[in-house]
Design an enzyme around this catalytic site. Structure first.
Site, PDB file in Angstrom:
ATOM      1  N   GLU A  20       0.835  -1.208   0.000  1.00 52.56           N
ATOM      2  CA  GLU A  20       0.000   0.000   0.000  1.00 52.56           C
ATOM      3  C   GLU A  20       0.872   1.261   0.000  1.00 52.56           C
ATOM      4  OE1 GLU A  20      -4.193  -0.564   0.993  1.00 52.56           O
ATOM      5  OE2 GLU A  20      -3.367  -0.979   3.004  1.00 52.56           O
ATOM      6  N   GLU A  43      -4.832  -8.815   2.806  1.00 55.61           N
ATOM      7  CA  GLU A  43      -5.885  -8.503   3.772  1.00 55.61           C
ATOM      8  C   GLU A  43      -7.111  -9.408   3.663  1.00 55.61           C
ATOM      9  OE1 GLU A  43      -3.252  -4.948   3.705  1.00 55.61           O
ATOM     10  OE2 GLU A  43      -4.025  -6.347   2.215  1.00 55.61           O
TER      11      GLU A  43
END
Length: 266
Positions: A120, A140
């Site tokens: 990210e 995730e």
């Protein structure tokens, strides 16, 4: 130079090098790391002698994502940084480049794991170099979580949507070669040389006119969500003033005189 116990800040000429420094935890994000990282971005923006930033990790990993226990300030000496987070509840998002875009070019040098929060943060950088054994991915969903660091928005704008969705929805790891094939990174180099390659790219940037470099970066991001007509108009507003700078005149003189330019940010 500042920094914290989990974030090193060093100068390499006109380049600021920010190094995530928790190698024993594969540089998992902690509160001391995020505070130091935020301070590094602020320093890079504030110091006109800094022309580029290299962002890397110590040891054999870039970043393995968030350490929730450490972020809470437990067991890693993070207690003394809690006031910083209370004073600016957005600090962690700025540190991770979700809510902040440095005006100087940022080059990522990735070795080993660059997953979850690591991938990210990578999306907030401008140029990306990876060692050939690097691993990328957004894990995730495999844990029933959401990649809330910006990936559902940014990734599809940086790589083809089909690849973005596959990465987001499968939670599988990607090799450096796969990451390069889909456009997530620009260079794959032998293991252990990513930092050297990033610094080499930084030197090329540092040799250019700083006002021009920053205006070009700003124009690229500013126009990304505009129509072509709007983007071209915005480009002229940013670009024309650069031609009137002393640096632009110096660049032309240096070319005519066959010498390196001496840019003054003026």
């Amino acid at each position: 130079m500042g920094g914290t116990e989990h974030l090193d800040i060093q100068r390499e000429g006109a380049t600021l090098v920010l190094t995530l420094n928790r190698p024993e935890a594969k540089n998992a994000l902690s509160l001391p790391m995020l505070v130091g990282l935020y301070d590094g971005w602020v320093e890079a923006d504030a110091d006109d002698s800094i022309r580029s930033v290299v962002f890397t990790g110590a040891g054999d990993s870039f970043c393995a994502g968030m350490d929730l226990k450490a972020l809470a300030g437990r067991s890693t000496g993070g207690e003394r940084y809690r006031d910083r987070l209370k004073a600016d509840p957005d600090l962690h998002w700025k540190a991770m480049l979700r809510h902040h875009r440095p005006r100087k070019p940022v080059i990522a040098a990735v070795e080993g794991y660059c997953v979850a929060g690591g991938t990210e943060m990578l999306q907030g950088t401008d140029i990306r170099v990876a060692g050939e054994s690097a691993t990328f991915g957004l894990f995730e969903v495999k844990r029933g979580l959401f990649p809330i660091g910006g990936s559902t928005v940014r990734l599809q704008r940086q790589i083809p949507r089909t690849h973005a969705l596959e990465m987001l929805l499968t939670g599988r790891p990607y090799t450096a070669r796969e990451a390069a094939d889909i456009g997530l990174v620009g260079h794959v180099v032998p293991d252990g040389t990513a930092l050297a390659k990033a610094l080499e790219i930084a030197e090329l940037i540092n040799a250019c006119g700083p006002l021009a470099v920053e205006a070009v970066k700003a124009s690229v991001y500013e126009s990304a969500e505009m129509t072509e007509t709007e983007g071209l108009a915005a480009e002229l507003k940013r670009g024309w003033p650069i031609f009137d700078t002393a640096d632009a005149k110096e660049g032309a003189r240096a070319f005519a005189e066959k010498r390196p330019p001496d840019f003054k940010r003026a």
